[in-house]
Design a protein around this motif. Structure first.
Motif: not given
Length: 267
Positions: A53-63
């Motif tokens: 996965i990839s992280r973003f501020h406050g959460g995560a998303a698919l690559l």
């Protein structure tokens, strides 16, 4: 709510959930899996370090490049909101005009409400949406050449981009996987982002169809910015930060009336 028995099971379920919805915040995952935010952050760190996965501020998303679980599954997410957004958007499309319809489950919700339009020339980057549209007698439907993504029928590739660049449509109807707090419009697939970028550039007026859950989430590929959008069609759940971001970028905001849709279902 779910209760994972151990960290590996929970991380596997988190990954499957992200494949279903695309992205999620820490708080959403903590509530869903009945875990503390600290535990969820550790899980996301583990998944990120494993390049899942990839992280973003406050959460995560698919690559980038990861395909959603399936078109049918995504269609059920915020279904009522998408239906009201689709109806509201279709009401703003006049007869005898040209539109470019971007692939997606929110933009798909526009289609049933175009049935009684006439004189429309529609370009779409989805064989799935084109198949639905071809049954309407008042529409001419065009699709580009390219590589068809098996999961949802989206047409990808440079041939599709070049085809769309030939047009100067009256309206573009686009969706997005996520909208960052700074107004960036985000997706998961580089090739799909290139096509959507071309769609935005090829229209005089750009509509963005997005339910409020999209705001504040992340995805790894940027295809545009709110400043390129003329009108946003969203639902009544849109919060102050979302509306302020639109106002800052000069975006007209239309709140779709979900009560009207509920009344129609009861009638």
């Amino acid at each position: 709510m779910k209760k994972a028995t151990n960290s590996q099971t929970r991380q596997s379920e988190i990954l499957q959930h992200l494949k279903h919805v695309g992205s999620a915040t820490v708080d959403e995952l903590a509530e869903l899996f009945r875990a503390t935010p600290q535990t969820i952050r550790k899980d996301l760190t583990t998944l990120s370090e494993a390049n899942q996965i990839s992280r973003f501020h406050g959460g995560a998303a698919l690559l980038a490049g990861t395909v959603y679980t399936g078109f049918e599954a995504r269609r059920e997410i915020a279904r009522a909101e998408k239906e009201s957004i689709g109806k509201s958007l279709a009401s703003r499309i006049p007869d005898n005009c040209s539109i470019i319809l971007n692939a997606g489950t929110t933009t798909e919700a526009v289609i049933p409400h175009l049935e009684h339009h006439y004189g429309l020339k529609v370009v779409t980057d989805s064989v799935h949406l084109a198949d639905k549209l071809r049954h309407f007698t008042g529409l001419e439907v065009m699709i580009p050449a390219g590589v068809i993504r098996g999961a949802d029928g989206v047409v990808l590739g440079e041939s599709a981009v070049e085809f769309i660049r030939q047009f100067r449509a009256d309206f573009a109807l686009v969706g997005t996987a996520a909208i960052a707090a700074d107004g960036a419009l985000l997706d998961y697939d580089l090739r799909e982002a290139s096509v959507t970028r071309a769609i935005i550039a090829a229209a005089r007026h750009v509509f963005l169809a997005a339910d409020c859950r999209k705001f504040g989430h992340g995805a790894p590929v940027c295809f545009g910015h709110l400043e390129q959008i003329d009108t946003l069609i969203t639902d009544a759940g849109a919060g102050k930060p979302f509306l302020e971001a639109c106002a800052k970028n000069g975006v007209e905001v239309v709140i779709a009336d979900q009560r009207e849709e509920a009344g129609a279902e009861l009638a």
